[in-house]
Scaffold this motif. Structure first.
Motif, short mmCIF file in Angstrom:
data_model
loop_
_atom_site.label_atom_id
_atom_site.label_comp_id
_atom_site.label_asym_id
_atom_site.label_seq_id
_atom_site.Cartn_x
_atom_site.Cartn_y
_atom_site.Cartn_z
N PHE A 29 11.81 14.50 38.19
CA PHE A 29 13.36 13.96 39.06
C PHE A 29 13.57 14.99 40.16
O PHE A 29 13.98 14.41 40.87
CB PHE A 29 14.55 13.21 37.77
N THR A 209 20.58 -2.34 39.75
CA THR A 209 20.15 -1.50 39.49
C THR A 209 18.37 -1.14 39.94
O THR A 209 17.94 -1.05 39.70
CB THR A 209 20.80 -0.05 38.75
N SER A 210 18.61 -2.33 38.83
CA SER A 210 16.55 -2.22 38.60
C SER A 210 15.99 -3.18 39.01
O SER A 210 14.54 -3.34 40.02
CB SER A 210 17.15 -3.02 37.26
N GLY A 213 15.65 -1.04 41.45
CA GLY A 213 13.80 -0.33 41.69
C GLY A 213 12.70 -0.99 40.88
O GLY A 213 12.10 -0.15 40.56
N SER A 214 13.17 -2.07 40.98
CA SER A 214 11.71 -2.97 40.91
C SER A 214 10.53 -2.83 42.46
O SER A 214 10.48 -2.52 43.21
CB SER A 214 12.26 -4.87 41.72
N MET A 231 10.85 0.24 47.70
CA MET A 231 9.96 1.14 46.27
C MET A 231 8.65 0.87 47.30
O MET A 231 7.49 1.21 46.58
CB MET A 231 9.75 0.52 45.34
N GLY A 251 13.41 8.29 47.74
CA GLY A 251 13.45 8.26 46.71
C GLY A 251 14.86 8.59 45.83
O GLY A 251 16.11 8.14 45.77
N SER A 254 17.39 6.37 46.60
CA SER A 254 17.10 4.95 46.03
C SER A 254 17.64 5.62 44.52
O SER A 254 18.32 5.01 43.56
CB SER A 254 15.86 4.45 45.14
N TYR A 255 18.00 6.57 44.29
CA TYR A 255 18.71 7.02 43.52
C TYR A 255 20.15 7.13 44.07
O TYR A 255 21.28 6.59 43.06
CB TYR A 255 18.71 8.46 43.12
N SER A 258 21.58 3.75 43.19
CA SER A 258 21.45 3.39 41.34
C SER A 258 22.90 4.62 40.95
O SER A 258 22.97 4.08 39.55
CB SER A 258 20.41 3.84 40.86
N MET A 259 23.65 5.03 41.34
CA MET A 259 24.62 5.83 40.92
C MET A 259 25.38 5.11 39.32
O MET A 259 25.99 5.81 39.19
CB MET A 259 25.34 6.64 42.04
N ALA A 261 24.79 2.93 37.66
CA ALA A 261 24.45 2.31 36.49
C ALA A 261 23.82 4.17 35.96
O ALA A 261 24.53 3.95 34.63
CB ALA A 261 22.44 2.06 36.74
N ALA A 262 23.88 4.48 36.41
CA ALA A 262 24.06 5.82 35.58
C ALA A 262 25.22 6.83 35.57
O ALA A 262 25.13 7.16 34.79
CB ALA A 262 23.19 7.21 36.97
N TYR A 265 26.09 4.51 32.16
CA TYR A 265 25.63 5.29 31.04
C TYR A 265 25.42 6.56 30.83
O TYR A 265 26.56 6.44 29.65
CB TYR A 265 24.33 5.58 32.06
N LEU A 266 26.29 7.18 31.39
CA LEU A 266 26.98 8.81 31.60
C LEU A 266 28.17 8.65 30.64
O LEU A 266 29.04 8.73 29.25
CB LEU A 266 27.80 9.33 32.79
#
Lengths: 274, 267
Positions: A29, A209-210, A213-214, A231, A251, A254-255, A258-259, A261-262, A265-266
């Protein structure tokens, strides 16, 4: 109280899993960040310029597809989830759990044949008189096809999230709404939906997010020419161009997308582990 | 609303739901049985089991066996690595617990492909690309994360009072784990292992990158035949591939709590 030996034995139990995850996820990563700034053994922004030059349209395309699928899913999950909350129906609930258990590649292939010009969808629509088979529309290799496939695959997840949220709402609110004379749809929109605002936002972020990243569905349903999802571009950069710098820049972008979702989760970890 | 209209709407609703879910699946069933199908015909001119016989006698069996072998190995390793660890995470004060849990969240939060391409570079260096151990390792990344998430919540849902009572009468911590926590967690552990098994069986992205060109699991085989327009072979592979998932859904739907399912199905 616990002896040093037990402590060490306890820590040893953590080693394999943490080691595998660190070496095969965390380190790669961070490598993608470093790699995205490396150009011919120098530091620089060239990779990002290349990506912007080549894929600006594709990044917007990825965002558009993800947002369109997300919107359809949210409307579907709120309405069906709402009705299932008001009136239990185990058959429908079970039926819509199926997509979760169908592998991505199978969904990709099934949609290729289902949405093809002479596929099952057009056959049924033609039987209903909605489609002219002399000149059938093809949805399979188009943005619409990807949206349909991604939506279908995520039906279960969206519905499960929404029903979880709606089930935690107390019956008394629903009864009150009915007593005031509201119909089912009205109750869903003006009682259940506002009360599950937080959960709806979380589902939206996770689904979005999913989608960003699909990979397997877009690669199977993407058109040969024309825009691709991010992707797929990344994969082609690696396989055909062998350009790891550009792939990594894509990449990292794409991260960043996706922030959401990150962060969610955090926050979950920090609030649960106080 | 009169009763007839209501019944009609209900029927229409069910018909729509069934078409939405089974429509795409029916297409591959049809293709798997099509011995002759030239467009513009809407249905195959000739139906039969010819391709089933051909495919089941061919190299698909090798892929099927390989997929199951990898999935079983991944499941066993995952259980070994995560059951004791998840128990400790659920019950004890662990230094840097927040950090550890964050570590196990990362793969959920970010797209896999860009990370796996970098992991591939590392695995190349260690000559693990195109090998079984390489594929098992890349499957373990997702499997471990998924298992830890599920198992920590399983162990947390077991009332702590039982374990405290055992400690009070002098049982050792190890004994408490084996005689109280573990037996109580068995249903959750079974659910977790079935889902990990399914995850490994269906895994595509990592296998495509790390397994190529020698390790052809079922999803890869399906992808290759679909892209090569071997329609019947791809359809049959797809049906075989979705069978375990459907079986699992029918068998243990009641026992699968939605929180286990919610984290499943990303890729």
């Amino acid at each position: 109280m616990t002896s040093v030996r037990t402590r060490i034995a306890g820590m040893a139990l953590f080693v394999p899993a943490i080691f595998i995850l660190s070496v095969l996820f965390v380190y790669p990563f961070f490598r993608s960040f470093i790699g995205s700034f490396r150009v011919n053994n120098h530091w620089g922004l060239q990779n990002y310029l290349t990506v912007m030059d080549l894929y600006k349209g594709d990044i917007l395309y990825t965002l558009a597809i993800s947002l369109a699928s997300l919107l359809i899913l949210l409307i579907f999950a709120i309405i069906l989830g709402g009705f299932l909350r008001l009136k239990q129906n185990t058959v429908l609930e079970f039926l819509f759990k199926i997509p979760l258990f169908i592998p991505f590649v199978v969904v990709g292939h099934a949609m290729r044949v289902f949405l093809a010009p002479h596929g099952t969808l057009n056959a049924v629509l033609a039987a209903l008189g909605l489609v002219n088979l002399q000149n059938p529309p093809s949805l399979a290799f188009s943005a619409t096809g990807i949206v349909i496939a991604l939506t279908w695959k995520n039906l279960s997840f969206a519905l499960l999230m929404m029903m979880g949220a709606f089930r935690s709402i107390d019956d008394s609110y629903i009864e009150a709404s009915y007593n005031m004379g509201a119909k089912s749809l009205r109750t869903i929109v003006s009682v259940l939906m506002p009360m599950a605002k937080g959960a709806i936002a979380v589902s939206a972020v996770l689904i979005f997010t999913s989608m960003i990243g699909s990979f397997s569905i877009p690669i199977m349903l993407g058109a040969g020419n024309g825009p691709q999802m991010a992707m797929v571009d990344l994969y082609y950069q690696i396989v055909y161009q062998n350009n790891y710098g550009a792939a990594n820049a894509l990449g990292v972008i794409s991260y960043l997308l996706s922030m959401g979702a990150a962060i969610y989760y955090l926050r979950m970890v920090t609030t649960h582990e106080r | 609303m009169n009763a007839k209209l209501k019944l009609f709407l209900k029927f229409l609703g069910y018909a729509c739901a069934i078409f939405v879910i089974f429509g795409p699946i029916s297409s591959i069933v049809l293709w798997s049985l099509a011995q002759k199908w030239y467009w513009p015909h809407l249905f195959p001119q000739e139906l039969g089991l010819f391709y089933w016989q051909k495919v089941l006698g061919g190299n698909i069996m090798h892929s099927l066996a390989l997929s199951f072998y990898i999935a079983i190995l991944v499941t066993l390793l995952t259980l070994l690595f995560t059951v004791p660890m998840s128990y400790l995470l659920a019950r004890y004060k662990i230094p840097a617990k927040g950090l550890i849990l964050t570590l196990f969240l990362l793969p959920q939060a970010f797209p896999q492909l860009p990370v796996f391409t970098n992991a591939m570079v590392l695995l190349y260096r260690w000559d693990l690309v195109g090998t079984m151990p390489g594929v098992v390792l890349i499957h373990l990344v997702g499997a471990l994360v998924y298992s830890v998430w599920t198992l920590v919540s399983v162990f947390r849902s077991i009332p702590i009072a039982l374990e405290e009572a055992a400690i009070n009468v002098g049982a050792s911590k190890l004994r408490v784990f084996f005689t109280i926590a573990l037996p109580n967690a068995i249903p959750g552990i079974i659910a977790a292992s079935l889902l990990v098994f399914l995850y490994s069986l269906d895994e595509f992205t990592g296998t495509l990158l790390i397994g190529s060109p020698f390790i052809t699991t079922m999803p890869i085989y399906m992808y290759k035949t679909a892209m090569g327009y071997e329609m019947q072979v791809a359809a049959i592979t797809a049906l075989l591939l979705m069978l375990p998932g459907l079986l699992l859904l029918f068998l243990i739907e009641k026992y699968l709590k939605s929180q286990y399912l919610a984290t499943f199905g990303r890729g």
